[in-house]
Design an enzyme around this catalytic site. Structure first.
Site, PDB file in Angstrom:
ATOM      1  CB  CYS A   1      62.910  44.613-141.331  1.00 58.96           C
ATOM      2  SG  CYS A   1      63.338  45.195-139.685  1.00 58.96           S
TER       3      CYS A   1
ATOM      4  N   GLY B   1      56.432  50.564-141.295  1.00 61.39           N
ATOM      5  CA  GLY B   1      57.232  50.245-140.124  1.00 61.39           C
ATOM      6  C   GLY B   1      58.698  50.599-140.279  1.00 61.39           C
ATOM      7  CG  HIS B   2      61.394  49.162-137.261  1.00 62.26           C
ATOM      8  ND1 HIS B   2      62.509  48.393-137.491  1.00 62.26           N
ATOM      9  CD2 HIS B   2      60.501  48.334-136.683  1.00 62.26           C
ATOM     10  CE1 HIS B   2      62.311  47.172-137.051  1.00 62.26           C
ATOM     11  NE2 HIS B   2      61.092  47.095-136.557  1.00 62.26           N
ATOM     12  CG  ASP B   3      65.270  49.853-139.534  1.00 62.96           C
ATOM     13  OD1 ASP B   3      66.211  50.632-139.737  1.00 62.96           O
ATOM     14  OD2 ASP B   3      64.888  49.535-138.386  1.00 62.96           O
TER      15      ASP B   3
END
Length: 300
Positions: free
Chosen positions: A236, A216-218
């Site tokens: 995250c 997932g993102h970041d």
């Protein structure tokens, strides 16, 4: 996201039609999410539950839906809809192409081989001696290092899974970050690695990813990690160096795994983990689990 050049608080306020609290010349360097934000950047908050966290974060500009007391040395942007206006700021300073235009500002290093069926977005950098297999998709602003292998049907730089519910529908927080693949990484078939919302999703140097992995993102993956098939890592997360994740491990958003840890197959993670070996739906220490199993089997 860092602006190409610093902006003034008044300029940002005028862009989104918001009231500002602070000097009109207050310098604004970019935007970021709460877990990544740095001095000079804007963070948004639209719920009283998170006001204190945002106001006391490293952010020096807080985009907020209510005028509150402004901490010393910081500034406020008061908006009726911070989520909407965060998107407006980000897309003003970062153009979203989504493969609709083939500008192809691409840098490719010596010795790199890319199959003709691969699709590459804009502002992409690819290092030396990298091998990209058929049907790979590389989104805008992706950075790939040297000696990287990316196998077929993998997608780098898809949109973050980040929504709010608005008027009975889902409203997307637009992703203006990127994906960074460091040197000597190998990525298997059919993997999906989402770009950061405002920062980078990073796969650390020397890490090896099997097939059908979602990141997932970041999220930041450390160096020399080994990740088996069907692992799902939410946004995250921070995975330390030399972590091993066996098949179908699932990690919830925002968790940290200490370097050197091993997560056995189907382990679920809903909290930060210190270095160790874990198993089970709630990431139980493996030795504790074995002792418990022995006791249960000895019951009469």
């Amino acid at each position: 996201m860092t602006f190409h050049q610093p902006q003034k608080l008044k300029t940002i306020a005028e862009l989104i039609g918001a009231k500002f609290v602070g000097s009109e010349d207050f310098e604004v360097l970019g935007t970021n999410e709460i877990h990544m934000v740095k001095a000079g950047e804007i963070v948004f908050v639209n719920h009283p539950k998170y006001y204190d966290k945002a106001l006391n974060s490293a952010a020096t500009i807080i985009l907020i839906d209510k005028e509150v007391e402004c901490p010393e040395g910081k500034a406020l942007l008061v908006s009726e809809d911070p989520f909407r206006d965060f998107n407006k700021i980000n897309t003003h300073f970062t153009r979203i192409y989504n493969f609709t235009e083939e500008l192809h500002d691409v840098e490719i290093g010596e010795g790199t081989k890319i199959h003709a069926s691969a699709v590459i977005g804009n502002n992409v950098k690819i290092g030396k001696n990298t091998l990209i297999f058929p049907n790979v998709v590389i989104g805008d602003r992706t950075v790939i290092g040297d000696n990287v292998v990316i196998q077929s049907n993998t997608v780098l730089g898809g949109d973050a899974f980040y929504y709010r519910k608005l008027n009975g529908n889902f409203d997307r927080l637009i992703s203006v970050g990127n994906v960074v693949i460091e040197n000597n990484v190998e990525i298997g078939n059919g993997c999906t690695i989402d770009r950061g919302v405002t920062d980078s999703t990073i796969i650390g140097e020397g890490s090896i990813l099997d097939n059908q992995i979602q990141i997932g993102h970041d999220t930041v993956i450390g160096k020399k990690c080994l990740i088996a098939s069907q692992v799902g890592i939410a946004g995250c997360c921070v995975i330390g160096d030399e972590v091993t994740l066996w098949g179908q491990v699932g990690i919830a958003s925002g968790n940290k795994i200490e370097s050197g840890s091993v997560l056995l197959g189907k382990t679920g993670v809903n909290r930060d983990l210190e270095k160790g070996t874990y198993i089970g739906m709630f990431a139980e220490d493996f030795k504790t689990y074995l002792k418990k199993e022995v006791k249960l089997r000895n019951l009469k």
